[in-house]
Design a protein around this motif. Structure first.
Motif, short mmCIF file in Angstrom:
data_model
loop_
_atom_site.label_atom_id
_atom_site.label_comp_id
_atom_site.label_asym_id
_atom_site.label_seq_id
_atom_site.Cartn_x
_atom_site.Cartn_y
_atom_site.Cartn_z
N UNK A 181 2.66 1.17 -19.24
CA UNK A 181 2.14 1.80 -20.46
C UNK A 181 3.10 1.55 -21.62
N UNK A 182 4.38 1.72 -21.36
CA UNK A 182 5.38 1.49 -22.41
C UNK A 182 5.36 0.03 -22.86
N UNK A 183 5.20 -0.89 -21.91
CA UNK A 183 5.15 -2.31 -22.26
C UNK A 183 3.98 -2.61 -23.17
N UNK B 254 4.75 -1.28 -26.71
CA UNK B 254 5.66 -2.18 -27.43
C UNK B 254 4.92 -3.43 -27.87
N UNK B 255 4.07 -3.97 -27.01
CA UNK B 255 3.31 -5.17 -27.34
C UNK B 255 2.39 -4.92 -28.53
N UNK B 256 1.69 -3.79 -28.55
CA UNK B 256 0.80 -3.48 -29.66
C UNK B 256 1.57 -3.27 -30.95
N UNK B 257 2.77 -2.68 -30.84
CA UNK B 257 3.61 -2.50 -32.02
C UNK B 257 4.05 -3.86 -32.58
N UNK B 258 4.44 -4.77 -31.68
CA UNK B 258 4.83 -6.11 -32.11
C UNK B 258 3.65 -6.83 -32.77
N UNK C 274 14.96 -4.79 -18.97
CA UNK C 274 14.66 -5.21 -20.34
C UNK C 274 13.92 -6.54 -20.32
N UNK C 275 14.29 -7.41 -19.39
CA UNK C 275 13.62 -8.69 -19.27
C UNK C 275 12.15 -8.57 -18.93
N UNK C 276 11.79 -7.51 -18.19
CA UNK C 276 10.39 -7.28 -17.84
C UNK C 276 9.55 -7.07 -19.10
N UNK C 277 10.08 -6.30 -20.05
CA UNK C 277 9.36 -6.07 -21.31
C UNK C 277 9.22 -7.37 -22.10
N UNK C 278 10.32 -8.14 -22.16
CA UNK C 278 10.30 -9.40 -22.90
C UNK C 278 9.30 -10.37 -22.26
#
Length: 231
Positions: free
Chosen positions: A4-6, A9-13, A72-76
């Motif tokens: 959900x957090x990922x 962050x993706x939608x914010x980007x 952190x790499x998972x989010x990237x």
């Protein structure tokens, strides 16, 4: 919860990218660097601090990049894969050799490799060896790039002084003069070659800042809605 957090962050980007106003310079260097490899591959080189602007400025261009196996790499990885990039997972401490092999395999297929050359932990503005080894092993040249925003938040406590362009900020995306790895690259000239690459990236960043100053002095900015691949 992490997924959900990922997505958040993706939608914010995505929102930030929609507001940015990009201008591209030095596109002729893309054709020059592609001509150096039989399948049009090359290595893209930028500083770690400009990673966000660099990623959102070239969406859906099939670059391949190494992303660490950390949390952190998972989010990237999640964000980059949704912007159309290929990723291989690894770092200097976990799966590095396999990741480099995957990157070189992608270059052999005609997929350019993208490097934040001073990452993942610095020192700032000092390239690591990986990009030279990849370019030398695959026979491709290096294309320096700098994505510099007029207005950014700066993460001052980060080792790289991470730049997060503010919404609606103009961003200059500058492709610099290509950098060719010496055919006789060896242990004796390796550090000298790395230093020369650092200087070429700094030169490209200075070109981007100059373009930004010129555009800010009197010319109106226009948002470029087309994808980078249409340039």
């Amino acid at each position: 919860m992490q997924k959900v957090l990922a997505y958040l962050i993706y939608w914010l980007v995505c929102f930030f990218r929609w507001t940015y106003r990009f201008r591209y310079f030095g596109e002729e260097n893309i054709e020059l660097v592609r001509a150096k490899h039989p399948k049009g591959s090359y290595c893209l080189a930028s500083w770690h601090e400009h990673a966000l602007a660099g990623v959102v400025g070239q969406p859906y261009v099939p670059y391949c990049m190494i992303i660490s196996k950390s949390k952190d790499g998972e989010f990237v990885h999640f964000i980059c894969s949704r912007f159309g990039f290929e990723t291989v997972r690894g770092s200097s401490s976990r799966g590095g050799q396999e990741a480099r092999q995957g990157l070189e395999e992608a270059v052999g297929r005609g997929v350019p490799a993208a490097f934040t050359v001073d990452g993942p932990r610095g020192p700032r503005h000092r390239s690591k060896a990986g990009i030279l080894k990849t370019a030398f092993n695959t026979g491709c040249a290096i294309l320096p790039v700098a994505a510099v925003a007029q207005d950014s938040w700066v993460v001052t406590k980060a080792w790289d002084q991470t730049k997060i362009p503010k919404p609606f900020s103009p961003i200059v995306y500058q492709f610099g003069p290509i950098f060719e790895v010496p055919q006789d690259l060896n242990e004796a000239n390796f550090e000298e070659t790395l230093h020369a690459l650092d200087e070429r990236i700094k030169e490209t960043e200075a070109m981007a800042e100059l373009q930004l100053d010129r555009l800010s002095e009197g010319k109106k900015w226009k948002a470029i809605k087309k994808t980078f691949s249409q340039i």
